[in-house]
Design a protein around this motif. Structure first.
Motif, PDB file in Angstrom:
ATOM      1  N   VAL A 122       0.878  -1.149   0.052  1.00  0.00           N
ATOM      2  CA  VAL A 122       0.081  -0.006  -0.060  1.00  0.00           C
ATOM      3  C   VAL A 122       0.829   1.257  -0.234  1.00  0.00           C
ATOM      4  CG1 VAL A 122      -1.784   1.384   1.251  1.00  0.00           C
ATOM      5  CG2 VAL A 122      -1.826  -1.280   1.085  1.00  0.00           C
ATOM      6  N   ARG A 125       2.282   1.946  -3.376  1.00  0.00           N
ATOM      7  CA  ARG A 125       1.500   2.521  -4.110  1.00  0.00           C
ATOM      8  C   ARG A 125       1.053   3.885  -3.792  1.00  0.00           C
ATOM      9  NH1 ARG A 125      -2.475   5.173  -2.191  1.00  0.00           N
ATOM     10  NH2 ARG A 125      -3.360   3.507  -1.148  1.00  0.00           N
ATOM     11  N   LEU A 137       2.031  -6.587  -3.560  1.00  0.00           N
ATOM     12  CA  LEU A 137       0.664  -7.287  -3.219  1.00  0.00           C
ATOM     13  C   LEU A 137       0.171  -8.608  -3.703  1.00  0.00           C
ATOM     14  CD1 LEU A 137      -0.827  -3.590  -3.888  1.00  0.00           C
ATOM     15  CD2 LEU A 137      -0.982  -4.854  -1.729  1.00  0.00           C
ATOM     16  N   GLU A 157      -6.354  -2.942  -4.306  1.00  0.00           N
ATOM     17  CA  GLU A 157      -5.105  -2.219  -4.284  1.00  0.00           C
ATOM     18  C   GLU A 157      -4.502  -2.512  -5.620  1.00  0.00           C
ATOM     19  OE1 GLU A 157      -3.685   0.382  -2.792  1.00  0.00           O
ATOM     20  OE2 GLU A 157      -4.894   0.422  -1.208  1.00  0.00           O
ATOM     21  N   ASN A 160      -6.394  -0.806  -8.210  1.00  0.00           N
ATOM     22  CA  ASN A 160      -6.020   0.531  -8.017  1.00  0.00           C
ATOM     23  C   ASN A 160      -4.593   1.176  -8.767  1.00  0.00           C
ATOM     24  OD1 ASN A 160      -8.328   1.351  -6.717  1.00  0.00           O
ATOM     25  ND2 ASN A 160      -7.260   1.251  -4.806  1.00  0.00           N
ATOM     26  N   CYS A 161      -3.666   0.064  -8.516  1.00  0.00           N
ATOM     27  CA  CYS A 161      -2.306   0.417  -9.197  1.00  0.00           C
ATOM     28  C   CYS A 161      -2.653   0.624 -10.785  1.00  0.00           C
ATOM     29  CB  CYS A 161      -1.390  -0.790  -8.658  1.00  0.00           C
ATOM     30  SG  CYS A 161      -0.752  -0.571  -7.150  1.00  0.00           S
ATOM     31  N   GLY A 374      -5.986   5.756  -4.873  1.00  0.00           N
ATOM     32  CA  GLY A 374      -5.461   5.428  -3.683  1.00  0.00           C
ATOM     33  C   GLY A 374      -5.866   6.721  -2.791  1.00  0.00           C
TER      34      GLY A 374
END
Length: 651
Positions: A122, A125, A137, A157, A160-161, A374
């Motif tokens: 996290v 990111r 991750l 996540e 999201n990346c 994020g």
């Protein structure tokens, strides 16, 4: 609410304190961590790390800790590293958290802290190391055995990346700039509100007689010189804080969040106050429709007509975490009801900072519950009351890998608005202004033969990556199309009309610009009829040969484009000769030349079943090969030596 910085006064810590808490700073850190004072916890854990020589850079250890270092074990070092990383992360200082998570996951006893790997990903990111974050991750997901919220978080996540990578590659046409001057301080500065020629905002900057950063409401003119608003709060609890103001249309009633801390619990409620002359009166707490006992209510937003109040609460009836609600306001200023905006807007995670434009039916708010870069991202939804469209992420640079909240438009410039973000800070929200840099793409469509404007053309604005039509229009008598371009993503124009070849063109990235408008070159469409040959000009061969010249391939590329833009058509490629030579010779030569064209077109990616060759020799002249007096007619023979394509099927 964004956590504020506290100040640690070293002179207040005496030697007797160390004796009281045994291992001194570690115990102090544990106590602060348990009370969720993560900034203070990080301070103490860092002192422990200094004494244990855990810092990567060389610093003089705090001498009081030296005696304890002889008994330190590797497990102690991992514990301190992990707690320090957690403390930094939990007050959202991801840059400082990153190396301590790395130290934890690389420790021999890393398995003692299985979630360190997740939070390491996290923080990667959050510091824009998206590829490294995805790798980390994925490793966590592969090794983590429990199928719980943590595993689901890792998967979110990763999504999201990938979303963030795409956004950074193709950003929105916006420019976000941190406000200069006194707008921003060493504390948090956020929730800017414009009222006439003045502004209101929240700040935790040091004020006179304050010993720590306390949130207060400030007013400022365009120069940004802040002046604290004084509230006659007779029921003030120690260190009561105020923020996120919103005004009634006449500017005489202000709604705001009021909060204070008792022990480890913080109480948040929404109040309002009336302006009499130049003085804000005793605040009044909104009723139970908004402020439910035992739950938080924060971030009020009053609509432009003064009739409704949007706010955020974690009270029962929501979907988890903080949700956005709306209330009708009575004449006395209190809320007469409260309605949750529903599961389209709200998620099981947190939603905050609503803004609503009733004329445009446009809701802008921040959420952690959807795919984003994020932290809190801005999302936009259209609707009213309980009916909303699916929220759309507003993209980078409107959003960042950290927290982005509190949208507010400028009341004089439609191309400018204000947001709050900690993207340039390791602790706090700052005030930013955002400028819209979108442009208008416009042009006209003509007939390629007549060069006249062409009405009735369907022009589609297509996202060429997602293969999604974003908008479409049909040309009128002026044959003009117009689209708004809002990002650097690659887009195409698709132009379609019955009886014409469909044309797909990339939107130009440069051209004639005027007043933020890009005038596209004139686009023409070519008409065709099924089974009617179209001559391909300038397809040239050497004498007595079927080998294509380089310039002929350039011409044939235009047919390749037509076939790619019109994937359902089937084409016959025909070649003709003049009358010189025998019929057999010309038939063979023309077939070879037609096949050479077909072979080249297939080599450019066109399926073999969509095009075939046909040689006609000298059997179909379109001009006399000789003059009436019997002499040679070079011009006629040139016209007869032609290459044609014919659409034989359209479906």
């Amino acid at each position: 609410m964004k956590i504020t910085i506290i100040t640690i006064v070293l002179s207040a810590i005496t030697l007797s304190c160390f004796g009281q808490y045994g291992k001194n700073f570690r115990n102090l850190g544990d106590r602060a961590f348990a009370e969720k004072d993560y900034y203070e916890a990080a301070y103490y854990y860092r002192k422990v790390a200094e004494g244990m020589n855990l810092l990567q850079r060389q610093e003089v250890p705090f001498q009081t800790m030296n005696k304890a270092t002889k008994k330190d074990k590797p497990s102690d070092a991992t514990y301190v590293s992990y707690r320090l990383a957690e403390s930094y992360r939990l007050y959202e200082n991801y840059i400082e958290a990153l190396p301590w998570y790395k130290k934890t996951v690389e420790a021999p006893d890393a398995s003692t802290y299985p979630l360190a790997s997740l939070w390491y990903g996290v923080t990667l990111r959050a510091t824009q190391r998206f590829d490294d974050a995805i790798t980390q991750l994925q490793q966590f997901s592969a090794s983590y055995q429990q199928n719980d919220d943590n595993k689901a978080l890792a998967q979110r996540e990763i999504v999201n990346c990938n979303f963030a990578k795409e956004q950074y590659k193709y950003p929105q046409l916006l420019e976000a700039t941190k406000l200069k001057g006194d707008w921003n301080s060493d504390g948090s500065d956020y929730a800017l509100l414009q009222t006439g020629d003045k502004f209101m905002f929240t700040s935790s900057r040091f004020a006179k007689d304050d010993k720590k950063h306390i949130n207060r409401i400030y007013t400022a003119d365009a120069s940004g010189k802040p002046v604290q608003i004084k509230l006659k709060d007779n029921n003030q609890t120690k260190e009561t804080e105020y923020g996120t103001p919103s005004l009634s249309p006449d500017g005489k009633r202000m709604y705001f969040t009021r909060w204070y801390k008792e022990g480890s619990k913080t109480y948040h409620d929404i109040y309002f106050t009336q302006l009499q002359d130049t003085t804000w009166q005793q605040p009044r707490k909104l009723g139970s429709n908004v402020n439910a006992d035992g739950y938080n209510a924060i971030q009020p937003f009053v609509t432009a007509d003064g009739k409704r109040l949007f706010f955020v609460s974690n009270k029962p009836g929501g979907f988890g975490g903080d949700d956005i609600w709306v209330s009708d306001l009575g004449d006395d200023g209190d809320a007469t009801n409260a309605v949750n905006l529903g599961s389209i807007v709200n998620t099981s995670r947190d939603e905050q900072a609503p803004y609503y434009n009733a004329d445009e039916k446009r809701l802008i708010y921040s959420s952690k519950g959807f795919v984003g870069l994020g932290g809190f991202d801005f999302f936009e939804s259209k609707g009213d009351a309980t009916s909303w469209t699916a929220p759309v992420n507003m993209g980078y640079p409107m959003n960042s890998p950290k927290d982005d909240l509190y949208f507010m438009p400028d009341n004089k410039d439609k191309s400018k608005w204000y947001i709050s973000s900690d993207r340039e800070s390791d602790c706090c929200l700052n005030l930013f202004e955002v400028h819209d840099k979108h442009f208008i793409l416009t042009g006209i469509v003509t007939d390629c033969e007549t060069r006249k404007p062409l009405a009735g053309v369907k022009v589609s604005f297509v996202d060429s990556l997602a293969k999604q039509t974003l908008k479409e229009t049909t040309t009128g008598a002026d044959a003009r199309y117009t689209f708004t371009v809002t990002s650097k993503r690659p887009y195409n124009l698709k132009l379609e009309k019955a009886g014409y070849f469909t044309k797909i063109l990339p939107i130009p990235t440069s051209g004639q610009m005027s007043n933020d408008t890009l005038y596209s070159p004139e686009i023409c469409l070519q008409a065709f009829e099924k089974d009617k040959p179209i001559v391909i000009k300038n397809v040239l061969y050497d004498f007595n040969k079927a080998t294509l010249r380089p310039e002929s391939k350039t011409v044939l590329n235009e047919l390749v484009v037509i076939m790619k833009d019109n994937p359902k058509i089937i084409v016959r490629l025909g070649a003709h000769t003049d009358s010189i030579g025998s019929e057999k010779y010309n038939l063979k030569l023309s077939q070879a030349r037609a096949q050479a064209c077909v072979d080249y077109i297939i080599s450019q990616g066109i399926a073999t079943e969509r095009i075939y060759a046909k040689g006609y020799g000298k059997s179909m002249p379109i001009a006399p090969n000789s003059l009436p007096n019997g002499k040679d007619n070079p011009e006629g023979r040139q016209l007869n030596r032609r290459t044609e394509f014919t659409v034989t099927k359209t479906e």
